[in-house]
Design a protein around this motif. Structure first.
Motif, PDB file in Angstrom:
ATOM      1  N   VAL A 216       3.993   1.718 -18.610  1.00 34.40           N
ATOM      2  CA  VAL A 216       4.991   1.214 -17.659  1.00 34.40           C
ATOM      3  C   VAL A 216       4.530   1.480 -16.224  1.00 34.40           C
ATOM      4  O   VAL A 216       4.599   0.603 -15.361  1.00 34.40           O
TER       5      VAL A 216
ATOM      6  N   GLN B 223       1.568  -0.854 -15.428  1.00 34.02           N
ATOM      7  CA  GLN B 223       1.995  -2.240 -15.291  1.00 34.02           C
ATOM      8  C   GLN B 223       2.761  -2.443 -13.991  1.00 34.02           C
ATOM      9  O   GLN B 223       2.574  -3.448 -13.301  1.00 34.02           O
ATOM     10  N   SER B 224       3.608  -1.478 -13.624  1.00 37.43           N
ATOM     11  CA  SER B 224       4.356  -1.577 -12.370  1.00 37.43           C
ATOM     12  C   SER B 224       3.411  -1.641 -11.186  1.00 37.43           C
ATOM     13  O   SER B 224       3.578  -2.459 -10.283  1.00 37.43           O
ATOM     14  N   CYS B 225       2.418  -0.772 -11.191  1.00 36.91           N
ATOM     15  CA  CYS B 225       1.419  -0.741 -10.107  1.00 36.91           C
ATOM     16  C   CYS B 225       0.674  -2.065 -10.052  1.00 36.91           C
ATOM     17  O   CYS B 225       0.488  -2.647  -8.973  1.00 36.91           O
TER      18      CYS B 225
ATOM     19  N   ASP C 250       1.587  -4.999 -11.157  1.00 38.77           N
ATOM     20  CA  ASP C 250       2.482  -6.067 -10.713  1.00 38.77           C
ATOM     21  C   ASP C 250       2.646  -6.052  -9.197  1.00 38.77           C
ATOM     22  O   ASP C 250       2.610  -7.100  -8.540  1.00 38.77           O
TER      23      ASP C 250
ATOM     24  N   THR D 149       8.464  -9.405 -11.198  1.00 34.54           N
ATOM     25  CA  THR D 149       8.839  -9.231 -12.599  1.00 34.54           C
ATOM     26  C   THR D 149      10.125  -8.428 -12.694  1.00 34.54           C
ATOM     27  O   THR D 149      10.568  -7.825 -11.715  1.00 34.54           O
TER      28      THR D 149
ATOM     29  N   LEU E 182      10.430  -5.704 -14.260  1.00 34.15           N
ATOM     30  CA  LEU E 182      10.042  -4.310 -14.075  1.00 34.15           C
ATOM     31  C   LEU E 182       9.888  -3.963 -12.594  1.00 34.15           C
ATOM     32  O   LEU E 182      10.389  -2.939 -12.129  1.00 34.15           O
ATOM     33  N   SER E 183       9.232  -4.831 -11.826  1.00 35.36           N
ATOM     34  CA  SER E 183       9.079  -4.538 -10.394  1.00 35.36           C
ATOM     35  C   SER E 183      10.415  -4.630  -9.673  1.00 35.36           C
ATOM     36  O   SER E 183      10.685  -3.861  -8.749  1.00 35.36           O
TER      37      SER E 183
ATOM     38  N   ALA F  22      12.188  -1.399 -10.318  1.00 42.09           N
ATOM     39  CA  ALA F  22      11.579  -0.324  -9.525  1.00 42.09           C
ATOM     40  C   ALA F  22      12.039  -0.396  -8.077  1.00 42.09           C
ATOM     41  O   ALA F  22      12.357   0.630  -7.462  1.00 42.09           O
TER      42      ALA F  22
ATOM     43  N   SER G 131       3.455  -5.340  -1.117  1.00 40.34           N
ATOM     44  CA  SER G 131       3.368  -6.083  -2.365  1.00 40.34           C
ATOM     45  C   SER G 131       2.348  -7.214  -2.212  1.00 40.34           C
ATOM     46  O   SER G 131       2.355  -7.945  -1.229  1.00 40.34           O
TER      47      SER G 131
END
Length: 70
Positions: free
Chosen positions: A21, A24-26, A28, A35, A37-38, A41, A60
């Protein structure tokens, strides 16, 4: 992992999921992907660390890590 008990397996599974997780966050954020997830966050950061959320939005889609000495 063969032959390990259920508790150890659960610990490793949790670690693996949490690591994925975070990775993947990093990824993204660096790629500028929008996403679920982002978004989660950023919402979390908005509530707990507004300056961090502002920084993440500004960076970003950029190589955040290259702007600091690691």
């Amino acid at each position: 992992m063969a032959g390990s008990d259920a508790e150890l397996t659960a610990v490793y599974r949790t670690f693996g999921v949490d690591t994925e997780v975070a990775f993947q966050s990093c990824d993204d954020l660096v790629q500028g992907k929008r996403t679920v997830l982002s978004a989660a966050a950023l919402k979390y950061a908005d509530e707990r660390a507004p300056d961090a959320a502002k920084f993440l939005r500004a960076k970003s889609g950029t190589q955040i890590a290259t702007q600091r000495t690691l």
